[in-house]
Enzyme design. Structure first.
Site, PDB file in Angstrom:
ATOM      1  CB  ALA A 135       1.242   6.009  -7.430  1.00 45.66           C
ATOM      2  CG  HIS A 141       5.675   0.346  -3.174  1.00 45.93           C
ATOM      3  ND1 HIS A 141       6.901   0.854  -3.500  1.00 45.93           N
ATOM      4  CD2 HIS A 141       5.893  -0.638  -2.276  1.00 45.93           C
ATOM      5  CE1 HIS A 141       7.841   0.183  -2.839  1.00 45.93           C
ATOM      6  NE2 HIS A 141       7.257  -0.723  -2.089  1.00 45.93           N
ATOM      7  CD  GLU A 142      -3.326   1.132  -3.751  1.00 51.18           C
ATOM      8  OE1 GLU A 142      -2.985  -0.043  -3.538  1.00 51.18           O
ATOM      9  OE2 GLU A 142      -4.518   1.486  -3.783  1.00 51.18           O
ATOM     10  NE  ARG A 143      -2.735   3.812   1.796  1.00 52.16           N
ATOM     11  CZ  ARG A 143      -2.893   3.036   2.841  1.00 52.16           C
ATOM     12  NH1 ARG A 143      -1.987   3.013   3.807  1.00 52.16           N
ATOM     13  NH2 ARG A 143      -3.959   2.274   2.958  1.00 52.16           N
ATOM     14  CG  PHE A 200      -2.219  -0.686   1.077  1.00 49.25           C
ATOM     15  CD1 PHE A 200      -2.923  -0.651  -0.122  1.00 49.25           C
ATOM     16  CD2 PHE A 200      -2.767  -1.388   2.142  1.00 49.25           C
ATOM     17  CE1 PHE A 200      -4.143  -1.315  -0.254  1.00 49.25           C
ATOM     18  CE2 PHE A 200      -3.978  -2.058   2.021  1.00 49.25           C
ATOM     19  CZ  PHE A 200      -4.666  -2.019   0.825  1.00 49.25           C
TER      20      PHE A 200
END
Ligand SMILES: Cc1cc2nc3c(=O)[nH]c(=O)nc-3n(C[C@H](O)[C@H](O)[C@H](O)COP(=O)(O)OP(=O)(O)OC[C@H]3O[C@@H](n4cnc5c(N)ncnc54)[C@H](O)[C@@H]3O)c2cc1C
Length: 378
Positions: A244, A240-242, A238
């Site tokens: 972005a 890495h997702e956040r 998560f």
């Protein structure tokens, strides 16, 4: 200050790709959904889908600064739907495979995703479990050399086109966070189906789906890392997702402000260009100040990541700021466009529709506040 000549050369190549291969098609994709296999094969061929990943699997083996450049440039896509679809491939569904996956999983799936031969999706959310990830009910039961998966997932980006899912399932009944497994689930297995393509307010160019699993038998070798640790892997993924979301926001906010200033310069109301009105200029200046803070926080996070530090606190703060800023600026800029802003032909209306999800997806604002409060010890 942060980027050298090599970064800038790379930036230009991504920018050229976005200008030539994505933005000319974006209006059509907003109507019909982006064809991900075509797009990702082109991006994979140019090395854009594996910036940080090991060259052994086709990646570029570059650092977080290069990843930041990549995300910043793709954020100039004129619609967050395609940006999100790409980020799912690079920052949401693959980091855990790269970090914790076996040689087999990396060779087969990570390599395929980096090359753009395979489209992937991240399947965590369920109809009864979104913010509270630990409430998921999709279950994976070990049976010989396989796991049998039953359940459903919803709001899955890239879900109708994905060749494989990185899927979180419950593998045990112990309370706490050690009863989950993270699996690579090919979508061509019997028992898998897309129940529904969902009709969204924004991110119209990306596809979002509800998925169903009816006794889907997945080889045990498709378990990422250790059984029981899937929740922990996903919490790391998560981040890495956040990240972005942060880059996507400060680039889009600057683009929205630029296009609004251009409009205000030429729009004459009460005999003067609107840009001369102090109330509008100050509002724009305030947003720019908040945006610069978000950008600098992002660069601080990159520096921390380069040193191997835990960035959960800073990323959660950035995600909270980003969600609120994106909506404030999209709504505020649309207001400055007046009636023109409410027309679909005006790009700001697309940003307005896309903005709203930034405070919901990848962890709602309130969830970010909870994480921040926890890291602060209160
Ligand atoms: C366009 C889109 C794309 C998505 N893509 C994916 C994807 O690819 N893969 C995937 O797994 N998921 C995806 N999601 C799901 C997304 O991550 C969830 O929507 C999000 O985590 C919120 O979960 P929920 O919708 O179930 O809201 P709920 O958990 O039902 O929460 C509803 C609201 O309650 C509030 N709230 C929640 N917790 C608290 C709290 N502790 N205190 C106070 N208020 C609270 C928040 O405002 C929240 O918005 C996507 C969602 C959307 C809309």
């Amino acid at each position: 200050m942060y980027f050298n000549e090599t970064h800038e050369t790379f930036r230009q190549s991504v920018r050229r790709f976005v200008d030539k291969e994505i933005n000319p098609h974006i209006d059509e994709w907003e109507e019909k959904t982006v064809p991900l296999h075509d797009l990702f094969r082109k991006m994979g061929g140019l090395g854009f889908l594996g910036i940080r990943y090991d060259p052994k699997y086709g990646g570029q083996g570059l650092d977080y600064w290069f990843e930041t450049v990549m995300l910043e440039e793709t954020a100039h896509i004129r619609g967050m739907g395609v940006y999100t679809a790409i980020a799912v491939q690079t920052n949401m569904a693959t980091p855990a495979i790269a970090a914790f996956g076996s040689e087999y999983l990396k060779e087969t799936y990570l390599k395929g995703a980096i090359a753009g031969d395979m489209v992937c999706a991240i399947a965590v959310t369920e109809p009864d479990a979104g913010s509270d990830v630990s409430a998921i009910r999709t279950r994976a039961v070990r049976d010989g050399d396989s796991y049998v998966i039953n359940g459903s997932k919803t709001y899955i980006t890239n879900g109708t086109q994905a060749d494989f899912l990185t899927l979180l399932a419950r593998t045990g009944d112990r309370t706490g966070h050690h009863s989950f497994g993270l699996f690579v689930v090919p979508t061509n297995l019997p028992g898998f189906s897309v129940s529904r393509k969902l009709d969204k307010v924004g991110l119209r160019s990306s596809d979002t789906a509800e998925l169903f699993f009816d006794n889907v038998r997945v080889p045990a070798e498709n378990l990422i890392g250790n059984e029981g640790e899937g929740f922990i892997y996903q919490m790391r993924q998560f981040q890495h997702e956040r990240f972005a979301v942060l880059t996507g926001t400060y680039v889009s906010v600057k683009d929205m402000i630029d296009m609004t200033v251009e409009y205000l310069r030429q729009r004459v109301v009460f005999s003067k260009p609107l840009i001369t009105r102090q109330v509008l200029r100050h509002r724009l200046a305030g947003w720019l100040a908040r945006n610069e803070s978000l950008k600098q926080l992002t660069y601080h996070i990159v520096r921390m990541k380069m040193q191997g530090l835990d960035v959960t606190r800073e990323i959660s703060m950035g995600k909270l700021l980003a969600g609120q800023l994106f909506s404030d600026v999209a709504g505020g800029c649309l207001q400055m466009f007046g009636g023109m802003g409410f027309m679909n032909e005006t790009l700001i209306s697309r940003y307005f529709r896309d903005a709203r999800v930034m405070s919901i997806g990848a962890g709602a604002d309130e969830v970010m506040c909870e994480v921040i409060a926890r890291t602060e010890g209160f």
